[in-house]
Structure formats: structure tokens, C-alpha cells
Design a protein around this motif. Structure first.
Motif, PDB file in Angstrom:
ATOM      1  N   VAL A 105      56.849  78.662  44.498  1.00 57.32           N
ATOM      2  CA  VAL A 105      57.099  77.188  45.736  1.00 57.32           C
ATOM      3  C   VAL A 105      56.102  76.742  45.598  1.00 57.32           C
ATOM      4  O   VAL A 105      55.267  76.078  44.663  1.00 57.32           O
ATOM      5  N   ASP A 106      57.600  75.114  46.047  1.00 60.12           N
ATOM      6  CA  ASP A 106      57.369  73.706  46.085  1.00 60.12           C
ATOM      7  C   ASP A 106      56.613  73.329  47.236  1.00 60.12           C
ATOM      8  O   ASP A 106      57.056  73.833  47.876  1.00 60.12           O
ATOM      9  N   ARG A 107      55.006  73.268  47.164  1.00 62.52           N
ATOM     10  CA  ARG A 107      54.790  72.745  48.509  1.00 62.52           C
ATOM     11  C   ARG A 107      54.876  72.192  49.040  1.00 62.52           C
ATOM     12  O   ARG A 107      54.838  71.939  50.581  1.00 62.52           O
ATOM     13  N   GLU A 108      55.659  71.128  49.031  1.00 62.51           N
ATOM     14  CA  GLU A 108      56.076  69.984  49.835  1.00 62.51           C
ATOM     15  C   GLU A 108      57.367  70.215  50.571  1.00 62.51           C
ATOM     16  O   GLU A 108      57.768  69.744  51.468  1.00 62.51           O
ATOM     17  N   GLU A 109      58.075  71.066  49.462  1.00 64.56           N
ATOM     18  CA  GLU A 109      59.373  71.620  50.754  1.00 64.56           C
ATOM     19  C   GLU A 109      59.032  73.077  51.630  1.00 64.56           C
ATOM     20  O   GLU A 109      59.218  73.000  52.560  1.00 64.56           O
ATOM     21  N   ARG A 110      58.529  73.292  51.496  1.00 68.58           N
ATOM     22  CA  ARG A 110      57.087  74.943  52.385  1.00 68.58           C
ATOM     23  C   ARG A 110      55.821  74.353  52.463  1.00 68.58           C
ATOM     24  O   ARG A 110      55.292  75.012  52.266  1.00 68.58           O
ATOM     25  N   PRO A 111      55.455  73.293  53.038  1.00 70.80           N
ATOM     26  CA  PRO A 111      54.243  73.282  53.777  1.00 70.80           C
ATOM     27  C   PRO A 111      53.487  74.435  54.589  1.00 70.80           C
ATOM     28  O   PRO A 111      52.261  74.827  54.045  1.00 70.80           O
ATOM     29  N   ASP A 112      54.298  75.459  55.390  1.00 69.58           N
ATOM     30  CA  ASP A 112      53.730  76.136  56.186  1.00 69.58           C
ATOM     31  C   ASP A 112      53.437  76.941  54.993  1.00 69.58           C
ATOM     32  O   ASP A 112      52.863  77.834  55.415  1.00 69.58           O
ATOM     33  N   ILE A 113      53.953  77.749  54.012  1.00 69.90           N
ATOM     34  CA  ILE A 113      53.079  78.609  53.533  1.00 69.90           C
ATOM     35  C   ILE A 113      51.992  78.166  52.560  1.00 69.90           C
ATOM     36  O   ILE A 113      51.117  78.664  52.278  1.00 69.90           O
ATOM     37  N   ASP A 114      51.885  77.182  51.997  1.00 70.11           N
ATOM     38  CA  ASP A 114      50.905  76.359  51.851  1.00 70.11           C
ATOM     39  C   ASP A 114      49.610  76.030  52.254  1.00 70.11           C
ATOM     40  O   ASP A 114      48.591  76.788  51.909  1.00 70.11           O
ATOM     41  N   LYS A 115      49.807  76.036  53.601  1.00 70.66           N
ATOM     42  CA  LYS A 115      48.626  75.590  54.467  1.00 70.66           C
ATOM     43  C   LYS A 115      48.515  77.803  54.360  1.00 70.66           C
ATOM     44  O   LYS A 115      47.201  77.669  54.254  1.00 70.66           O
ATOM     45  N   THR A 116      49.399  78.536  54.661  1.00 74.20           N
ATOM     46  CA  THR A 116      48.685  80.023  55.126  1.00 74.20           C
ATOM     47  C   THR A 116      48.364  80.147  53.438  1.00 74.20           C
ATOM     48  O   THR A 116      46.531  80.698  53.780  1.00 74.20           O
ATOM     49  N   PHE A 117      48.045  80.276  52.697  1.00 74.88           N
ATOM     50  CA  PHE A 117      47.810  80.347  51.545  1.00 74.88           C
ATOM     51  C   PHE A 117      46.576  79.943  50.698  1.00 74.88           C
ATOM     52  O   PHE A 117      45.642  79.889  50.230  1.00 74.88           O
ATOM     53  N   GLN A 118      46.219  78.383  51.190  1.00 75.22           N
ATOM     54  CA  GLN A 118      45.487  77.572  51.151  1.00 75.22           C
ATOM     55  C   GLN A 118      43.654  78.014  51.774  1.00 75.22           C
ATOM     56  O   GLN A 118      42.868  77.862  51.505  1.00 75.22           O
ATOM     57  N   LEU A 119      44.635  78.555  53.463  1.00 69.29           N
ATOM     58  CA  LEU A 119      43.303  78.895  53.995  1.00 69.29           C
ATOM     59  C   LEU A 119      42.830  80.421  53.896  1.00 69.29           C
ATOM     60  O   LEU A 119      41.352  80.483  53.506  1.00 69.29           O
ATOM     61  N   ALA A 120      43.557  81.100  53.721  1.00 72.55           N
ATOM     62  CA  ALA A 120      43.452  82.562  52.543  1.00 72.55           C
ATOM     63  C   ALA A 120      42.584  82.056  51.699  1.00 72.55           C
ATOM     64  O   ALA A 120      41.991  82.212  51.600  1.00 72.55           O
ATOM     65  N   HIS A 121      42.864  81.182  50.294  1.00 66.09           N
ATOM     66  CA  HIS A 121      42.249  81.099  49.474  1.00 66.09           C
ATOM     67  C   HIS A 121      40.342  80.574  50.119  1.00 66.09           C
ATOM     68  O   HIS A 121      39.628  80.958  49.126  1.00 66.09           O
ATOM     69  N   GLN A 122      40.405  79.956  50.445  1.00 66.74           N
ATOM     70  CA  GLN A 122      39.250  79.214  51.024  1.00 66.74           C
ATOM     71  C   GLN A 122      38.532  80.012  51.872  1.00 66.74           C
ATOM     72  O   GLN A 122      37.275  80.234  51.192  1.00 66.74           O
ATOM     73  N   LEU A 123      39.159  81.053  53.161  1.00 68.27           N
ATOM     74  CA  LEU A 123      38.280  82.843  52.979  1.00 68.27           C
ATOM     75  C   LEU A 123      38.377  83.568  51.725  1.00 68.27           C
ATOM     76  O   LEU A 123      36.841  84.165  52.291  1.00 68.27           O
ATOM     77  N   LEU A 124      38.370  83.361  50.925  1.00 67.17           N
ATOM     78  CA  LEU A 124      38.470  84.864  49.840  1.00 67.17           C
ATOM     79  C   LEU A 124      37.227  83.767  48.711  1.00 67.17           C
ATOM     80  O   LEU A 124      36.721  84.547  48.448  1.00 67.17           O
TER      81      LEU A 124
END
Length: 689
Positions: A79-98
Motif C-alpha cells: 500500500v502507498d500510504r499517500e494514495e490510501r491515507p485511510d488504510i495507513d491511519k488505521t494500521f498506524q493506530l493499531a501499531h501504536q496500540l500493539l
């Protein structure tokens, strides 16, 4: 399966099309295959100018033995985070929680195929164990074993993580508390963290964090601080802007700002240039240069405009996304900073006086500062160089500019770093805001042409009916727009209408605000979702008021909706603005530095918009408009509308007359119309009696 990235538009994904890894794009079809095969998804998120993304690609994704493990055990999605910032936001948050810490790029997550909830998340991993990190293949084999042997534990963990993600994504709940100023707390928090010696925030690495400093700039003249506090804020801000423009964050030959610096002195950057940084800094430094009457700041604005035009402008009028940090050096090796750095003999092309001046000005008489070469920065102010070296003060700028142009001519012959040539709507909207602020600050370039060009790109390339697209490449727009796209463009159009009120742009702004209201707004609780009602929801719809590398888009959406609602008398949307700010204030109290956009918007609510609408013939309106826009009045909007503009809602509230007329609404009240210049001056200065 096979690698299918050759079908992608993203330059980042295309960089991986020849990997032996069977990379897939994020699609419903690929997700369905993972579910059917019950095979964990290895999700890799990055972007084209990300240095460590390249490192991991070279070490692992181009390696046949690593690819064999990935292909055997996982469905691999890029995934290109610049094309899909929605996906990036979700999994960055998940990373932070994990992991109990922030993520970054490359992001490496392993997802349960049935729920798409990650049960493992990390960032960069090397092929061989080093830096205290395990070898990537060893890690992947252990992850697959856990997936096979401990599925019940994964399901239990994922249930908790899913709930946590959805709770955080909702943001703060609606509050009935009164909206109160948080400016003093914001200044206190900034002063506690500010680097009083080098500017910016203490520590390294150092990012510009433009949203913080723009909020500070707007609070200084808005009577939000005491006189003493204003002086303190101005000192911190000016030191920071000096750090941005004088040292290594800025490209002193070609213009433009690098993404961040690795040291506390702002000397050595990570050499990629991102469009979103430059749009924000163009806006911030234009306003600050105008407010402080600082010619050095305005020089950096002029050079940044030059860089945008020379290296980033597309034929369609939009601007490309980024320049990579790495490029080929003289030996043909790919090396970070090769395009920008200089060795000792490179300066022999300069004449004796120019070389003498350049060495003192750029610090070339000091030891090399980057891997045996020099990355240019202005160690000494040019006036100080003139005094120390015996140059006349009028001669020094001539020598400085001559040296700059000659060195730039040499550098222009070097291989340009890789350019990500997709065009992102949101980032371009930030650039449009910067162009308009630069025009207001009085730059001497062909700024009107640039403004019309980028506006033409938006209209002709990414706006279809009432829908805005987020990306453009190879003649095609794709990916439904996110909140960033609609909000930043709406704010840009507010600034554009304040510069030159064109009826077609006013209609366009209202359409954008209608889409924000209908597709993104949480009309019951307040605020805006990052994705529209029509977007795919990946685990949760996010709603946040915090700034990140870009200013909070909910704040810009709210500001645009607010301005249009004030202009048209839409009380329902004005009530929504208040409801949203109450919600935002709850979050901002807890962490003011992460909510700087909220804090200055709250201040704007406290003081009330100062809305000026001028009606009449254009020739007479110019002087009225110019007077009202003099100085930095951050909460003042001036719209000069010629009598021929036909809009029923505007005509009700701000009717045209046979003579020049000015309408003013501020502090949540409207005043009687003024019909002469002296009355306008009195009312604008607060002397309405």
C-alpha cells in the motif's frame, strides 16, 4: 499468485513490480482470496521517497529466499500510504496500540484474514539480525507458527484491539462545556518544549511541525496573549523560522525545504523533499515574513516558488508529490544527499571574490559537515560576511546571488533524485494556500499565473460533477477524495475568494462544503470523519482533531463550512460549528501541542469571525480591500464582490447598492453598512461609534 503491481498507478508500488514477492494491491478481490484460503495477510505500507522503505526493499523484498518465505506463508499486499491515507491511519493506530509506541514507515503488519485486525505490527526489519532486530525470515516463520498454533489467542487479542481502535477512532464525545480560550496553555506548552538556542522543539530529529508555528503566528496579533506573552511567543517563533530558513532544512541554491533534520542544530537533513511540507512552510513563512517585515524570510519564499516551478510543476498545472533523498553521485553510486552536497574542488568555478564570499557565507571555510562533503547552509548572515570580508553592503547581495546561480547551474546538471510524479489533491491544495499567502505577502514572482494554473488543475483533472478525486497520474484521476482533499481545497478557495471573488469559485466552494456536510460530517455529535459515507471502511471510520505531518483537516473543513454559513446565514451549520468546537476543545485540553489547529480555531470562535463584504465597482473596491487586508489579521475575511455577481443568498444579506457599500459582521454581530472610506476605516479599527 504472481506480482501484480505492474497494473498500479502509484510510483511506489511500481518500484516493487519486479520483486520476487507476489505483491498484490489492496482490493476486495485480494481480501476475499485471503479469507477463502485463511492465509494471513502481510501488509507493507510505505511511500516512494521513504529511505528505510528502500533499504528494506533492497535487503528483503528483492531477495529470492526472503520472497519464498513470504509467498509460501502469506498473502502479500503493498500500500502507498499517500494514495490510501485511510488504510495507513488505521494500521498506524493499531501499531501504536500493539507496541505502545508510534509507528512509521515502512509499516509491516500481519493481519488476520477473517477480520483484517493485525496481530503483529512492526516497521523496518533487516534480512539478517542486526540493530537489535531479528532476521526478517526468522520473524516471518515464527509469526506463521503462532498463527497456526495459537489462533484462539489471536482471536481474543484481536477482539480487544478491534474495540480499542473503534473507540479511539470515534474521538472525544460531545461536551456541553463552554468553549474557552486555550491560548495561554498552548504558549506555556510550546515554551516548555521549545529549543531556545536553535529554534523548533528540543531534541533530534527535528521536524518543522508547521501547524504549531502557524497557530502561534495567528495568536500573536489576535490579542490572545498579554504584551509580555506576545513578546515571548514572537521570540520563540522568530528563532524557529530562522532555524528553518538559515541552516540545513532549506535548499539555499534551488529553494524548497527538506522533510526534517537529523540533528538539533538544523544542519543535516534527511534529504527528501515532500510537497506537503513545502505547501505548509510556504504559507507559514509568507505570513511571518510579511508580519515581521523580514526580507530574509521572503527570500526563502521566492526560492521555494522557483523550486516548485522548475522541478515539481506538471503540464496539467498541479505539482508532483516528492523528490527522493537518494541520487547518483559522480561515481554512479546511489547515495543520500548526492544531488545537494559539494566537495572541495566544486567551488573553483567561482571567481575569487564570489568564492571568498561563498566560503564565508555557506560555511565552506569550516570542516565538511556531511560524509566528507558540504551540505550548504548560511553559517553567517550576508551583512556580517560583507563586514568581515570588507565587501560593500550593496555588493554583497550581488556576489551572493551570482554565486548561488553559478552553483545551481552546476547542480542542475547532476542526476535529479527520483521524483514521485503522482499528483495528490490534498497536498496541492496546501500548495495553493501557500501561493495565495505568498501573493498577499507581496512576492514579486508571476504568482497569479501559478494560482490560476493550480486552480485549473483542480477543476479540469480531479473535480467531476460534485466529486473530488484524491490522486492523478498519467492523465487519469482515481481514488475517491478523503477529508484532507475536500477540506484543504475548500480552505484554499476561501483564501482565493478573499483575493479575487469569482462567482464560479463561490459556487464551487459551496459545492465542496455541501459534500463535506453530507458525506463527511457527523451531524449529530460534531466533527468530520476522514472517509466519506461512500468509502470502504477498514475496521473503523476515523474522526480526530489532532494535527500530524499535515494540519488537521477537520479544522480546515470546519473553518470553510463556518465562513460559508456566515455568508449565507445558515444557522444549522453554525450550530454544528459550535458543537464541533466543544468536542474538539475536550481533546485539545489534554494535549495542546497536538491540537494547535484546534486552539487557534477556538480563539477564532471566542473572538468571532470578522467578515467584510464589499459591494460595488471593482476600481473603487481595490483601495477598500487593500486597506482591510493590510497587516496580519488572522480572523478577518474580506470579500470584494462586484455588483454584477448574482447570488440570491448573498443578495439577501449583503445587497449591492448604487454606490460602494461595505458590510461588517464580527464578534457574533453585524453592523450597519458603511458607504464611505472614512467610515470603513473607523469601523475596521473598532471605533464604530
Amino acid at each position: 499468485m504472481r506480482n501484480t503491481l505492474s497494473q498500479a498507478s502509484s510510483p511506489y508500488l511500481l518500484q516493487h513490480q519486479d520483486n520476487p514477492v507476489h505483491w498484490q494491491q489492496w482490493t476486495d478481490e485480494v481480501i476475499a482470496i485471503a479469507k477463502e484460503q485463511d492465509k494471513p495477510i502481510l501488509l507493507s505500507i510505505g511511500y516512494s521517497s521513504c529511505h528505510w522503505c528502500h533499504v528494506m526493499a533492497h535487503e528483503s523484498f528483492e531477495d529470492d529466499s526472503v520472497a519464498a518465505v513470504m509467498n509460501e506463508h502469506f498473502i502479500n499486499i503493498k500500500v502507498d500510504r499517500e494514495e490510501r491515507p485511510d488504510i495507513d491511519k488505521t494500521f498506524q493506530l493499531a501499531h501504536q496500540l500493539l507496541n505502545r509506541q508510534a509507528g512509521g514507515w515502512p509499516l509491516t503488519a500481519v493481519l488476520d484474514p477473517q477480520t483484517l485486525i493485525p496481530f503483529f505490527s512492526g516497521t523496518y526489519f533487516p534480512k539478517e539480525a542486526k540493530f537489535g532486530l531479528p532476521a526478517f525470515t526468522d520473524l516471518l516463520n515464527r509469526i506463521k507458527q503462532v498463527f497456526d498454533d495459537k489462533r484462539d489467542d489471536i482471536v481474543e487479542q484481536n477482539d480487544r484491539l478491534n474495540e480499542a481502535i473503534k473507540t479511539i477512532a470515534k474521538g472525544a464525545s460531545h461536551s456541553d462545556d463552554e468553549i474557552s480560550s486555550q491560548a495561554t496553555n498552548f504558549l506555556s506548552a510550546t515554551a516548555d518544549r521549545a529549543d531556545k538556542k536553535f529554534g523548533g522543539m528540543e531534541g533530534a530529529p527535528k521536524f518543522p511541525q508547521a501547524a504549531i508555528w502557524e497557530a502561534m503566528l495567528k495568536l500573536i496579533p489576535s490579542n490572545s496573549f498579554s504584551s509580555e506573552q506576545s513578546d515571548e511567543a514572537a521570540e520563540i517563533l522568530r528563532e524557529t523560522l530562522t532555524g528553518f530558513t538559515r541552516y540545513g532544512l532549506f535548499d539555499h541554491l534551488g529553494g524548497g525545504f527538506f522533510r526534517y533534520c537529523v540533528d538539533e542544530r538544523w544542519e543535516i537533513p534527511h534529504f527528501e523533499k515532500m510537497l506537503y511540507d513545502n505547501g505548509q512552510l510556504l504559507s507559514l513563512i509568507s505570513q511571518a515574513g510579511h508580519y515581521f517585515a523580514d526580507g530574509d524570510l521572503m527570500q526563502s519564499v521566492e526560492l521555494t516558488l522557483l523550486w516548485l516551478k522548475e522541478q515539481m510543476l506538471s503540464p496539467e498545472g498541479g505539482y508532483y508529490s516528492a523528490l527522493d533523498a537518494d541520487s547518483e553521485d559522480q561515481q554512479g553510486r546511489s547515495r543520500e544527499g548526492a544531488y545537494y552536497c559539494w566537495s572541495d574542488g566544486d567551488f573553483d568555478v567561482l571567481g575569487n571574490e564570489e568564492q571568498d564570499f561563498a566560503k564565508a557565507y555557506y560555511g565552506l571555510d569550516k570542516p565538511a559537515n556531511f560524509e566528507g562533503d558540504w551540505h550548504l547552509q548560511t553559517k553567517n548572515h550576508w551583512r556580517q560576511v560583507a563586514e568581515d570580508r570588507g565587501f560593500h553592503e550593496k555588493q554583497a547581495p550581488i556576489l551572493m546571488e551570482s554565486a548561488r546561480q553559478q552553483l545551481k547551474m552546476i547542480r542542475d546538471k547532476r542526476p535529479l533524485p527520483f521524483r514521485d510524479d503522482k499528483i495528490l489533491t490534498s497536498w496541492n491544495a496546501l500548495v495553493m494556500q501557500g501561493l495565495l499567502q505568498a501573493k498577499r505577502a507581496g512576492v514579486r514572482t508571476d504568482i497569479d499565473e501559478s494560482i490560476q494554473s493550480i486552480k485549473g488543475f483542480f477543476r479540469n483533472c480531479v473535480w467531476r460533477g460534485n466529486e473530488l478525486f484524491a490522486c492523478y497520474k498519467n492523465g487519469a484521476a482515481y481514488q475517491e477524495g478523503f477529508l484532507d482533499d475536500y477540506a484543504y481545497l475548500a480552505k484554499a478557495l476561501v483564501l482565493s475568494l478573499s483575493d479575487n471573488f469569482i462567482q464560479a469559485d463561490w459556487v464551487w466552494l459551496k459545492q465542496l462544503c455541501d459534500e463535506l456536510w453530507q458525506q463527511f460530517a457527523d451531524q449529530n455529535q460534531g466533527g468530520f470523519y476522514f472517509t466519506s459515507d461512500n468509502h470502504e471502511t477498514v475496521i473503523a471510520r476515523h474522526k480526530t482533531w489532532s494535527d500530524d505531518a499535515m494540519p488537521n483537516s477537520a479544522c480546515q473543513a470546519l473553518e470553510a463550512v463556518w465562513v460559508v454559513a456566515e455568508m449565507t446565514g445558515d444557522t444549522k451549520r453554525l450550530e454544528f460549528v459550535e458543537k464541533s468546537l466543544k468536542q474538539a476543545a475536550t481533546e485539545a485540553k489534554q494535549s495542546p501541542l497536538q491540537h494547535s489547529s484546534v486552539i487557534h480555531l477556538i480563539e477564532q470562535w471566542q473572538q468571532g469571525l470578522e467578515m467584510w463584504v464589499l459591494r460595488g465597482e471593482s476600481a473603487e473596491m481595490v483601495s477598500w480591500q487593500r486597506y482591510l487586508k493590510t497587516g496580519l489579521n488572522p480572523y478577518r475575511y474580506v470579500f470584494a464582490i462586484e455588483a454584477g455577481v448574482n447570488d440570491k443568498l448573498l443578495e439577501v444579506k449583503f445587497p449591492a447598492a448604487d454606490v460602494m457599500v461595505g458590510y461588517c459582521c464580527r464578534e457574533h454581530q453585524c453592523f450597519p453598512a458603511v458607504r464611505d472610506f472614512e467610515s470603513l476605516k473607523a469601523l475596521s479599527s473598532g471605533d464604530e461609534d
